[in-house]
Motif scaffolding. Sequence first.
Motif, mmCIF file in Angstrom:
data_model
loop_
_atom_site.group_PDB
_atom_site.id
_atom_site.type_symbol
_atom_site.label_atom_id
_atom_site.label_comp_id
_atom_site.label_asym_id
_atom_site.label_seq_id
_atom_site.Cartn_x
_atom_site.Cartn_y
_atom_site.Cartn_z
ATOM 1 N N LEU A 266 0.794 -1.224 0.000
ATOM 2 C CA LEU A 266 0.000 0.000 0.000
ATOM 3 C C LEU A 266 0.829 1.277 0.000
ATOM 4 C CD1 LEU A 266 -2.749 -1.105 2.550
ATOM 5 C CD2 LEU A 266 -2.947 -0.951 0.065
ATOM 6 N N GLY A 267 2.141 1.151 -0.040
ATOM 7 C CA GLY A 267 2.970 2.346 -0.092
ATOM 8 C C GLY A 267 2.591 3.285 -1.230
ATOM 9 N N PRO A 268 2.421 2.775 -2.462
ATOM 10 C CA PRO A 268 2.014 3.669 -3.558
ATOM 11 C C PRO A 268 0.664 4.336 -3.322
ATOM 12 C CG PRO A 268 2.899 1.611 -4.431
ATOM 13 C CD PRO A 268 2.750 1.415 -2.952
ATOM 14 N N ALA A 269 -0.266 3.630 -2.660
ATOM 15 C CA ALA A 269 -1.586 4.217 -2.405
ATOM 16 C C ALA A 269 -1.506 5.362 -1.412
ATOM 17 C CB ALA A 269 -2.536 3.141 -1.881
ATOM 18 N N ALA A 270 -0.501 5.343 -0.526
ATOM 19 C CA ALA A 270 -0.373 6.390 0.489
ATOM 20 C C ALA A 270 0.425 7.595 0.006
ATOM 21 C CB ALA A 270 0.292 5.808 1.740
ATOM 22 N N GLU A 271 1.082 7.497 -1.137
ATOM 23 C CA GLU A 271 1.969 8.561 -1.602
ATOM 24 C C GLU A 271 1.319 9.938 -1.704
ATOM 25 O OE1 GLU A 271 3.762 7.245 -5.190
ATOM 26 O OE2 GLU A 271 5.174 5.878 -4.197
ATOM 27 N N PRO A 272 0.052 10.064 -2.111
ATOM 28 C CA PRO A 272 -0.532 11.411 -2.181
ATOM 29 C C PRO A 272 -0.529 12.156 -0.861
ATOM 30 C CG PRO A 272 -1.858 9.864 -3.445
ATOM 31 C CD PRO A 272 -0.844 9.052 -2.700
ATOM 32 N N LEU A 273 -0.360 11.466 0.279
ATOM 33 C CA LEU A 273 -0.309 12.162 1.568
ATOM 34 C C LEU A 273 0.830 13.163 1.629
ATOM 35 C CD1 LEU A 273 -0.994 9.167 4.007
ATOM 36 C CD2 LEU A 273 -2.591 10.978 3.353
ATOM 37 N N ALA A 274 1.839 12.964 0.807
ATOM 38 C CA ALA A 274 2.946 13.922 0.756
ATOM 39 C C ALA A 274 2.476 15.290 0.278
ATOM 40 C CB ALA A 274 4.056 13.397 -0.160
ATOM 41 N N GLY A 275 1.305 15.348 -0.320
ATOM 42 C CA GLY A 275 0.788 16.617 -0.820
ATOM 43 C C GLY A 275 -0.055 17.385 0.176
ATOM 44 N N LEU A 276 -0.203 16.901 1.417
ATOM 45 C CA LEU A 276 -0.965 17.631 2.433
ATOM 46 C C LEU A 276 -0.274 18.952 2.760
ATOM 47 C CD1 LEU A 276 -1.915 14.713 4.873
ATOM 48 C CD2 LEU A 276 -3.498 16.042 3.449
ATOM 49 N N ARG A 277 -1.048 20.023 2.852
ATOM 50 C CA ARG A 277 -0.501 21.349 3.086
ATOM 51 C C ARG A 277 -1.244 22.055 4.224
ATOM 52 N NH1 ARG A 277 2.842 19.317 0.683
ATOM 53 N NH2 ARG A 277 3.700 19.777 -1.381
ATOM 54 N N SER A 278 -0.472 22.561 5.183
ATOM 55 C CA SER A 278 -1.041 23.398 6.242
ATOM 56 C C SER A 278 0.078 24.224 6.865
ATOM 57 C CB SER A 278 -1.727 22.543 7.323
ATOM 58 O OG SER A 278 -0.776 21.808 8.060
ATOM 59 N N ARG A 279 -0.290 25.245 7.613
ATOM 60 C CA ARG A 279 0.704 26.184 8.151
ATOM 61 C C ARG A 279 1.635 25.528 9.166
ATOM 62 N NH1 ARG A 279 0.081 30.610 12.021
ATOM 63 N NH2 ARG A 279 -2.093 29.978 12.296
ATOM 64 N N HIS A 280 1.074 24.607 9.974
ATOM 65 C CA HIS A 280 1.871 23.969 11.020
ATOM 66 C C HIS A 280 2.138 22.493 10.738
ATOM 67 C CE1 HIS A 280 1.901 27.293 13.949
ATOM 68 N NE2 HIS A 280 0.709 27.589 13.448
ATOM 69 N N GLY A 281 1.822 22.012 9.547
ATOM 70 C CA GLY A 281 2.148 20.651 9.178
ATOM 71 C C GLY A 281 1.045 19.646 9.484
ATOM 72 N N ALA A 282 1.343 18.373 9.199
ATOM 73 C CA ALA A 282 0.406 17.269 9.401
ATOM 74 C C ALA A 282 0.989 16.306 10.426
ATOM 75 C CB ALA A 282 0.134 16.539 8.083
ATOM 76 N N PHE A 283 0.152 15.842 11.357
ATOM 77 C CA PHE A 283 0.580 14.962 12.440
ATOM 78 C C PHE A 283 -0.209 13.660 12.383
ATOM 79 C CE2 PHE A 283 1.728 19.199 13.568
ATOM 80 C CZ PHE A 283 2.961 19.085 14.215
ATOM 81 N N PHE A 284 0.409 12.611 12.911
ATOM 82 C CA PHE A 284 -0.159 11.264 12.766
ATOM 83 C C PHE A 284 -0.027 10.479 14.067
ATOM 84 C CE2 PHE A 284 0.824 6.751 11.948
ATOM 85 C CZ PHE A 284 -0.354 6.346 11.329
ATOM 86 N N VAL A 285 -1.076 9.742 14.432
ATOM 87 C CA VAL A 285 -0.992 8.750 15.506
ATOM 88 C C VAL A 285 -1.526 7.425 14.977
ATOM 89 C CG1 VAL A 285 -1.176 10.384 17.421
ATOM 90 C CG2 VAL A 285 -3.268 9.371 16.455
ATOM 91 N N THR A 286 -1.078 6.350 15.576
ATOM 92 C CA THR A 286 -1.476 5.019 15.130
ATOM 93 C C THR A 286 -2.893 4.689 15.580
ATOM 94 O OG1 THR A 286 -0.471 4.075 17.122
ATOM 95 C CG2 THR A 286 0.860 4.092 15.123
#
Length: 439
Positions: A266-286
């Motif tokens: 699923l790595g290729p399916a997740a690649e568009p996440l690199a295009g997320l844009r915001s002033r303070h960035g994007a954060f992730f929890v499991t």
Amino acid sequence: MAVLGFALLAAAVLALLVLVHRYVWRRLVGDTTTAGSLPRRAGTVAAYVLPLLSVGALVSGRTGTPFWLQQVLAWPGYLWLAALLYLTLALLAGELVRPLLSRLLARRAGDEPEAAAETVPAEPVTVAQGSTVTTAAPPAAAPLGDTPAPAAAPLADTPAPAPAAPSRRLFVARAVGGAAAVAGLGTTGYGAYGVLRGPRVKRVAVPLARLPRSAHGFRIAVVSDIHLGPVLGRAHTQRIVDAVNRTQPDLIAVVGDLVDGSVEDLGPAAEPLAGLRSRHGAFFVTGNHEYYSGAAEWVDHVRELGLHPLENSRVEIDGFDLAGVNDIAGESEGQGPDFGRALGDRDRTRAAVLMAHQPVVIDEAVEHGVDLQLSGHTHGGQLWPGNYIAELSNPTVAGLERYGDTQLYVTRGAGAWGPPVRVGAPSDITVVELASRRA
């Protein structure tokens, strides 16, 4: 004992599925078709093949099945699970209609008087024979307009009777079964369209007592339960990224259950996440599904895509602290939530926003003085009446609620697990706008 309990549960679920499939086959196929007909044979084959596809879809992801085969099994297998649910509910509702319709048809048939033949009265005929007068009974009267019946034709020349109309019972079975099929399959199709169309954006204002005036109006785009897998892939991710970026948020919070599969698949399916844009960035929890899919690898991969994993940690944002804890499913790997690490030594005069996948950790959040917890996991129930089941194990299924001094917001999620279908719980991306009471 645990193995025995699991085996008994699995046997009970399997028996229930067999009974449900038997019931659906009987009402949609057995009662509406004739023995040996093509529809009967096709319906019987489907009654065996579709549940096998569903079982294959459920187990293939955890048995090392090649990803292409997972994709082949997933669409028909998962869709059939949703269709089975709504066909069963529609047929059960039809059980209430069935006797009423039978009674109505019986009453209508009984109220139709049979056409009585009109006859012409005949006078007795008097015949004189010598000195004797004899009165003879007239011949049987014929219906008006009829000609005398001809002599009976030989049996071989008698035309065959017209085929009988379908019985009342067959008519009722076909009417109720057809209506149930339209309702069940139509509901499933509409629910699938809602998922494939992509999530809608919701906006929620949340006042925080300790939020400074400088942070008033701060916007957090909350995304959860994307569930990339054999059904939802790269196009689904791109729709979500585009929708998030259009909101122009100050910060993006991806609150778990990003994937159902390995980085390799699923790595290729997740690649568009690199295009997320915001002033303070994007954060992730499991979320719990990351721990079924190789959580450590995924944490590393989302970091490569530009997201910032919060593994029982926090960062300071202008005006508040943003913390994140691992999902409770990580306890099996020694990587469960640690509120002490994430929140234990912070400045309690600052507002705190916590990212935690499951709403059930709200008690820990209250204990550690969190102002707002952002969660997902529930899908809002995803498939009605699943929301009533979700309520049994979650303090909040969807929306904003208060627990003491802590508020909990639960998004319904941006994707779907299992069947790519949502009914009564549309997918969403929520823009949470923080409000200062000092503003």
